[in-house]
Enzyme design. Sequence first.
Site, PDB file in Angstrom:
ATOM      1  N   CYS A 134      -4.315  -5.539   5.718  1.00  0.00           N
ATOM      2  CA  CYS A 134      -3.668  -4.089   4.873  1.00  0.00           C
ATOM      3  C   CYS A 134      -3.449  -3.313   6.195  1.00  0.00           C
ATOM      4  CB  CYS A 134      -4.691  -3.581   4.060  1.00  0.00           C
ATOM      5  SG  CYS A 134      -5.788  -4.516   3.317  1.00  0.00           S
ATOM      6  N   THR A 149      -1.999  -8.605 -21.789  1.00  0.00           N
ATOM      7  CA  THR A 149      -2.429  -9.773 -22.167  1.00  0.00           C
ATOM      8  C   THR A 149      -3.237 -10.563 -20.965  1.00  0.00           C
ATOM      9  OG1 THR A 149      -0.616  -9.967 -23.698  1.00  0.00           O
ATOM     10  CG2 THR A 149      -1.528 -12.116 -23.076  1.00  0.00           C
TER      11      THR A 149
END
Length: 395
Positions: A324, A237
């Site tokens: 990161c 969704t």
Amino acid sequence: MQVYADNAATTKMSSHAINAMLPYFDKVYGNPSSLHSIGQEAKEVLDAAREKVAACLGCEPREIYFTSGGSEADNQAIRSAAINGARKGKKHIISTAFEHHAVLHTLQKLEKEGFEVTLLDVREGHNVTAQQVKDAIREDTCLVTTMYANNEIGSVLPIAEIGAICKEAGVVFHTDAVQAAGHIAIDVKEQNIDMLSLSGHKFHGPKGVGALYVRKGLMVHNLIEGGAQERGKRAGTENIAGIVGLAAALEDACANLEANTAKVVAMRDKLIAGLSQIPHSALNGDPVNRLPGNVSFCFEGIEGESLLLLLDAKGVCASSGSACTSGSLDPSHVLLAIGRVHDVAHGSLRLSLCHYNTEEEVDHILKVVPEVVTLLRNMSPVWRDLQTGKREYIL
Ligand SMILES: *Cc1c(COP(=O)(O)O)cnc(C)c1O
């Protein structure tokens, strides 16, 4: 004073984007796949957001697929091109040595699955040339994937030239434009880009939502199986509020691109000029073709980690490389790729600005960075060895 100078890691949301999102949590909360009016209202909102994103990139709305962010878009683009290539017996991919891990790790996995990957060298000028791409293309090349702009050192790649070469050679061209979208004008048709990734939170939109542009006619393969959302290519969704926020932020960024760029470039250049005065320092990244907000330096004889902690204590939030890589002791693969040796790569600092930063903040940074570098050097045994001639300076 607290200065946020880590906009390449993430940005604060604009009030424009926040306000655009608010109705879609409780007022218009339907599922766009539902046939009733509440669902259809959400569907219309989704269509409108897709149109806005397409308008900013110069493509058609049906060429946009919403994802969970830049990483997913990169994975989906590269995997799709690899699957399409393999079907034609083409299993060679060209990329660069300083890509984001979302690209590099996907390519490493594909290598294990039998693909061959050529990573272009980025030492010369801290960038790649279109000629390097041209020289690397082979009969069996199925994909060229190069970032639009580097997240650590700010180099902006010659995307239109690379696009033209790929078009001529009939090779699919994907670009990770996560650092560029909303900061540099993009026109996917004019620049011959076949696939492009972007992410909401890098241009003052929400986190956890991104988009992938895929030129019509190119087959997209889904990473996530399930429902028929996103033309059957990305199940789940839709994150309506997030998508609305991304579209509003991108529209806002594109509308104000010139004014924002002028302001940010002036602050960037002041910082680069000021920090270049620090002895035994070096600017990382392409000095000319450079992201408006990127300032990246290496300072010899210090540890980037201690630099960041002391800067934080003095109110400056910065980064050493990418968000990161922090937390690991390995120096950034980007700094190594441009030819910085380990010791030098460890002493790195990235400041990334946006239009919310101010002149006063820039002056504060210019005051505290030299202080902290001097403090750390005075405590460093490496620096003592450099000063006494036991070691030779590299920078
Ligand atoms: C931030 C970033 C990504 C990852 O985007 P997410 O939305 O955080 O997954 C990919 N590529 C580049 C160049 C980035 O800067």
